[in-house]
Write a protein that holds these residues in place. Structure first.
Motif, PDB file in Angstrom:
ATOM      1  N   ARG A 108     -22.194   5.061  34.535  1.00  0.00           N
ATOM      2  CA  ARG A 108     -23.205   5.704  33.713  1.00  0.00           C
ATOM      3  C   ARG A 108     -23.217   5.073  32.331  1.00  0.00           C
ATOM      4  O   ARG A 108     -22.174   4.685  31.811  1.00  0.00           O
ATOM      5  CB  ARG A 108     -22.912   7.201  33.578  1.00  0.00           C
ATOM      6  CG  ARG A 108     -23.248   8.013  34.812  1.00  0.00           C
ATOM      7  CD  ARG A 108     -23.050   9.483  34.533  1.00  0.00           C
ATOM      8  NE  ARG A 108     -23.445  10.307  35.657  1.00  0.00           N
ATOM      9  CZ  ARG A 108     -23.427  11.624  35.657  1.00  0.00           C
ATOM     10  NH1 ARG A 108     -23.005  12.270  34.578  1.00  0.00           N
ATOM     11  NH2 ARG A 108     -23.802  12.308  36.710  1.00  0.00           N
ATOM     12  N   LEU A 109     -24.393   4.999  31.746  1.00  0.00           N
ATOM     13  CA  LEU A 109     -24.534   4.386  30.437  1.00  0.00           C
ATOM     14  C   LEU A 109     -24.762   5.453  29.376  1.00  0.00           C
ATOM     15  O   LEU A 109     -25.416   6.471  29.625  1.00  0.00           O
ATOM     16  CB  LEU A 109     -25.704   3.398  30.430  1.00  0.00           C
ATOM     17  CG  LEU A 109     -25.593   2.230  31.417  1.00  0.00           C
ATOM     18  CD1 LEU A 109     -26.823   1.343  31.313  1.00  0.00           C
ATOM     19  CD2 LEU A 109     -24.329   1.425  31.176  1.00  0.00           C
ATOM     20  N   GLY A 110     -24.206   5.221  28.194  1.00  0.00           N
ATOM     21  CA  GLY A 110     -24.365   6.146  27.087  1.00  0.00           C
ATOM     22  C   GLY A 110     -25.727   5.995  26.428  1.00  0.00           C
ATOM     23  O   GLY A 110     -26.558   5.166  26.812  1.00  0.00           O
ATOM     24  N   ILE A 111     -25.954   6.808  25.397  1.00  0.00           N
ATOM     25  CA  ILE A 111     -27.266   6.836  24.753  1.00  0.00           C
ATOM     26  C   ILE A 111     -27.598   5.508  24.089  1.00  0.00           C
ATOM     27  O   ILE A 111     -28.764   5.124  24.009  1.00  0.00           O
ATOM     28  CB  ILE A 111     -27.323   7.995  23.729  1.00  0.00           C
ATOM     29  CG1 ILE A 111     -28.746   8.156  23.191  1.00  0.00           C
ATOM     30  CG2 ILE A 111     -26.326   7.775  22.599  1.00  0.00           C
ATOM     31  CD1 ILE A 111     -28.928   9.385  22.326  1.00  0.00           C
ATOM     32  N   ASP A 112     -26.578   4.769  23.602  1.00  0.00           N
ATOM     33  CA  ASP A 112     -26.858   3.504  22.931  1.00  0.00           C
ATOM     34  C   ASP A 112     -27.251   2.409  23.918  1.00  0.00           C
ATOM     35  O   ASP A 112     -27.862   1.420  23.526  1.00  0.00           O
ATOM     36  CB  ASP A 112     -25.661   3.052  22.094  1.00  0.00           C
ATOM     37  CG  ASP A 112     -24.362   3.080  22.885  1.00  0.00           C
ATOM     38  OD1 ASP A 112     -24.390   3.447  24.081  1.00  0.00           O
ATOM     39  OD2 ASP A 112     -23.313   2.742  22.308  1.00  0.00           O
ATOM     40  N   LEU A 113     -26.916   2.587  25.197  1.00  0.00           N
ATOM     41  CA  LEU A 113     -27.264   1.589  26.202  1.00  0.00           C
ATOM     42  C   LEU A 113     -28.408   2.033  27.099  1.00  0.00           C
ATOM     43  O   LEU A 113     -29.195   1.205  27.560  1.00  0.00           O
ATOM     44  CB  LEU A 113     -26.036   1.276  27.075  1.00  0.00           C
ATOM     45  CG  LEU A 113     -24.831   0.686  26.346  1.00  0.00           C
ATOM     46  CD1 LEU A 113     -23.693   0.445  27.319  1.00  0.00           C
ATOM     47  CD2 LEU A 113     -25.207  -0.608  25.633  1.00  0.00           C
ATOM     48  N   ALA A 114     -28.509   3.331  27.372  1.00  0.00           N
ATOM     49  CA  ALA A 114     -29.540   3.830  28.275  1.00  0.00           C
ATOM     50  C   ALA A 114     -30.720   4.445  27.542  1.00  0.00           C
ATOM     51  O   ALA A 114     -31.758   4.712  28.148  1.00  0.00           O
ATOM     52  CB  ALA A 114     -28.937   4.871  29.231  1.00  0.00           C
ATOM     53  N   GLY A 115     -30.567   4.724  26.233  1.00  0.00           N
ATOM     54  CA  GLY A 115     -31.611   5.420  25.505  1.00  0.00           C
ATOM     55  C   GLY A 115     -31.462   6.924  25.668  1.00  0.00           C
ATOM     56  O   GLY A 115     -30.632   7.420  26.421  1.00  0.00           O
ATOM     57  N   PRO A 155     -19.984  10.522  37.738  1.00  0.00           N
ATOM     58  CA  PRO A 155     -20.396  11.794  38.339  1.00  0.00           C
ATOM     59  C   PRO A 155     -19.306  12.851  38.373  1.00  0.00           C
ATOM     60  O   PRO A 155     -19.609  14.030  38.539  1.00  0.00           O
ATOM     61  CB  PRO A 155     -20.795  11.385  39.769  1.00  0.00           C
ATOM     62  CG  PRO A 155     -20.017  10.144  40.046  1.00  0.00           C
ATOM     63  CD  PRO A 155     -19.920   9.427  38.734  1.00  0.00           C
ATOM     64  N   THR A 156     -18.034  12.464  38.237  1.00  0.00           N
ATOM     65  CA  THR A 156     -16.949  13.450  38.357  1.00  0.00           C
ATOM     66  C   THR A 156     -16.630  14.135  37.035  1.00  0.00           C
ATOM     67  O   THR A 156     -16.566  15.369  36.972  1.00  0.00           O
ATOM     68  CB  THR A 156     -15.686  12.785  38.912  1.00  0.00           C
ATOM     69  OG1 THR A 156     -15.357  11.628  38.117  1.00  0.00           O
ATOM     70  CG2 THR A 156     -15.893  12.350  40.353  1.00  0.00           C
ATOM     71  N   ILE A 157     -16.471  13.378  35.958  1.00  0.00           N
ATOM     72  CA  ILE A 157     -16.115  13.993  34.679  1.00  0.00           C
ATOM     73  C   ILE A 157     -17.144  13.702  33.591  1.00  0.00           C
ATOM     74  O   ILE A 157     -16.948  14.073  32.438  1.00  0.00           O
ATOM     75  CB  ILE A 157     -14.730  13.522  34.199  1.00  0.00           C
ATOM     76  CG1 ILE A 157     -14.746  12.013  33.856  1.00  0.00           C
ATOM     77  CG2 ILE A 157     -13.661  13.819  35.221  1.00  0.00           C
ATOM     78  CD1 ILE A 157     -13.468  11.533  33.189  1.00  0.00           C
ATOM     79  N   GLY A 158     -18.255  13.046  33.963  1.00  0.00           N
ATOM     80  CA  GLY A 158     -19.292  12.781  32.982  1.00  0.00           C
ATOM     81  C   GLY A 158     -19.030  11.605  32.074  1.00  0.00           C
ATOM     82  O   GLY A 158     -19.658  11.477  31.024  1.00  0.00           O
ATOM     83  N   PHE A 159     -18.114  10.709  32.450  1.00  0.00           N
ATOM     84  CA  PHE A 159     -17.822   9.537  31.616  1.00  0.00           C
ATOM     85  C   PHE A 159     -19.043   8.619  31.574  1.00  0.00           C
ATOM     86  O   PHE A 159     -19.676   8.340  32.594  1.00  0.00           O
ATOM     87  CB  PHE A 159     -16.624   8.775  32.180  1.00  0.00           C
ATOM     88  CG  PHE A 159     -16.385   7.452  31.508  1.00  0.00           C
ATOM     89  CD1 PHE A 159     -15.793   7.390  30.263  1.00  0.00           C
ATOM     90  CD2 PHE A 159     -16.762   6.270  32.127  1.00  0.00           C
ATOM     91  CE1 PHE A 159     -15.574   6.172  29.646  1.00  0.00           C
ATOM     92  CE2 PHE A 159     -16.540   5.051  31.525  1.00  0.00           C
ATOM     93  CZ  PHE A 159     -15.943   5.004  30.275  1.00  0.00           C
TER      94      PHE A 159
END
Length: 572
Positions: free
Chosen positions: A43-50, A423-427
């Protein structure tokens, strides 16, 4: 005693394949889990995924300006974090800015829109009795049947005794007579109002009834003003949405405060056709208040046997009651979808804030800038990795193959674990986390160098490769463990004392440090043990990196034994 010990050591040295098989099985299992879960990329954070950045400003009630303080702001931040994270949104950031503002950064994702709606819904949560309700166009709401099928219900845990008319079906009939409505409104006036002058009471009833009659919840401007200035002890009007239809409500004073909800969670009930439900638990005072209000509501007819769950002056649910709910545990069950049940449970658990907030600004964050920085960071990481590989090839020659394979194994483990942690811990992987992964390349390479140099030192002392590999391992192992422990401790401290994106760097650094220990113990050392048995490495080929002549090996020192002196005996 020496012989068995030697046998055990030989046995341990002769079975490095077990460790290699174990780490291979781990990689295959993690990869299989990654594909089975459908999450093949981290999963990508806000700085990478918007995503979306929301600025909220705290507003105190009149005369309570001192309520805007650090303690209440910190409490609001914690509640907002739990509320957003309760929806499974990855890497949502909530932090204060100045004395009155809170910044909420929500990455783009499956539940990001729902999270934005709930973050904007920041007022206090209340349970109010329903006095009247009807569709906003003036038509009466459908009245629920006695035992509706598949409609939400509020009941004691383990039973099904009440229903919410949100999704029920039935005939459209007026909810109450004019006499009943008038009496209900009178009973619900402010606690500090003086009821003795009948003219004043009648005027208050008439004014509230007129406001209820004129309210049109289908108009956004009227929805925004409905019940806006109402206090907990007031009878008020409110709007709520039943499916696609807006409904207006006349509500009594607050019966239970949202802060008295101890816990709420969504669960699936397999014993009934209702499906998903919300389980609520109240604290001591809340359980008593909820028992009293449900006992009173159970005596009424629809819609006055309902209680409204009001969040930010909007009715989010209004289940009806058929019996008093005691014990502090209750259920709201019915034709909820999983997402609806989780959303309502999230509101009940984390809806009550110590302050009221208004949206100052909502900004959409694009991933373009982060993508450019990530691209630049990956290029820098690739250049650094290439320089490390070139150094290994030039200096260690054949040993560089072991180091490169170990780096690949470490990269595979890191990638699969990060993909599964999403998906497991939201990383979520952000730019600082990528930096942590790049820094980990140096940590991992350092472990290989420590071990290789210990082996080469043993060869310089005149030992052959196979015993050199085993004798060098205990000394190298201690150094590697101490070095990795220091790195992990630094990452752990950084993770605990920081917030936001810096935690991503600390988490990735700590994870890769642990994986370095796993790879060195289960892959690098066993692989070198196996290769030491080959002619290329064990024979000290010039390109193996273990050539005794190139390393300046000297013959082993041998002690010369002196002839023992004859033992003199004395004659008796």
């Amino acid at each position: 005693m020496a012989a068995p010990k030697k046998g055990r050591k030989a046995s341990a040295q002769s079975k490095p394949g077990r460790s290699l098989a174990l780490i291979l099985i781990a990689i295959v299992a993690l990869t299989g889990g990654m594909f089975a879960s459908g999450h093949t990329t981290p999963r990508l954070g806000i700085d990478l995924a918007g995503g979306t950045s929301i600025t909220l400003r705290a507003e105190a009630e009149p005369g309570q300006e001192s309520a805007i303080n650090k303690t209440n702001m910190d409490t609001a931040v914690q509640i907002m974090e739990r509320r957003v994270n309760g929806l499974g949104v990855s890497e949502a950031e909530v932090q204060t800015q100045g004395d009155k503002n809170i910044i909420v950064n929500i990455p783009k994702g499956t539940n990001s829109k729902q999270a934005r709606d709930q973050v904007g819904t920041t007022a206090k949560l209340y349970f109010r009795p329903v006095l009247q309700r009807e569709a906003s166009g003036g038509a009466a709401q459908p009245e629920p049947s006695a035992s509706p099928s598949g409609s939400p219900s509020a009941s004691p845990s383990g039973s099904s005794k009440a229903t919410d008319p949100e999704k029920s079906t039935g005939s459209a009939t007026p909810s109450a007579t004019a006499t009943t409505q008038g009496r209900a409104v009178t009973d619900g006036l402010k606690a500090d109002d003086k009821p003795s002058p009948s003219a004043s009471a009648d005027a208050g009833v008439a004014k509230l009834q007129a406001a209820y009659t004129a309210l049109d919840c289908s108009k956004p401007a009227q929805r925004a003003q409905a019940g806006k200035d109402a206090k907990p002890g007031d009878t008020t009007v409110a709007c709520g949405k039943d499916g696609d239809v807006w409904t207006k409500f006349l509500l009594g004073p607050v019966a239970v405060d949202g802060t008295e909800v101890k816990d709420a969670k969504a669960s699936f009930d397999t014993t009934r056709a209702a499906g998903w439900q919300v389980d609520m638990t109240f604290n001591g005072s809340g359980a008593k208040k909820f028992s009293n209000i449900t006992g009173e509501l159970a005596k009424q007819s629809s819609p006055q046997n309902e209680f409204a769950i009001v969040l930010d002056d909007e009715v989010v649910s209004h289940p009806y009651v058929q019996q008093a709910i005691t014990g502090g545990n209750a259920q709201i069950s019915g034709s909820f979808t999983q997402e609806e049940a989780k959303s309502l449970a999230n509101m009940l658990s984390y809806g009550a804030l110590p302050l009221t907030f208004s949206e100052d600004s909502v900004t959409t964050v694009t991933a373009a800038l982060g993508g450019e920085q990530l691209h630049a960071g990956l290029i820098a990481g690739a250049i650094g990795l290439a320089l490390v590989v070139i150094y290994l090839l030039v200096y260690y020659r054949g040993l560089s193959v072991i180091a490169i394979l170990s780096l690949l194994v470490s990269a595979a483990l890191t990638y699969t674990i990060m993909s599964l942690l999403g998906p497991t811990i939201g990383f979520a992987l952000n730019l600082p986390a990528v930096c942590g992964a790049i820094v980990a390349i140096g940590i991992t390479a350092d472990s290989f160098i420590v071990y290789f140099e210990r082996v080469r030192d043993e060869i310089r002392e005149g030992r052959t490769l196979r015993p050199a590999v085993e004798r060098a391992w205990p000394r190298a192992r201690r150094t590697i463990l101490v070095s990795d422990f220091v790195s992990f401790l630094a990452a752990a401290v950084l993770f605990v004392v920081t917030v936001g994106k810096v935690q991503g760097f600390a988490f990735t650094l700590g994870l890769t440090t642990l994986l370095d220990v796993v790879v060195v113990f289960l892959f690098t050392k066993p692989l070198l043990t196996l290769l030491a048995r080959t002619k290329f490495y064990g024979g000290g080929h010039p390109w193996s990196g273990l050539d005794p002549k190139r390393l300046g090996a000297r013959p082993p020192l041998r002690r010369t034994r002196r002839p023992s002196a004859p033992i003199e005996t004395k004659e008796a």
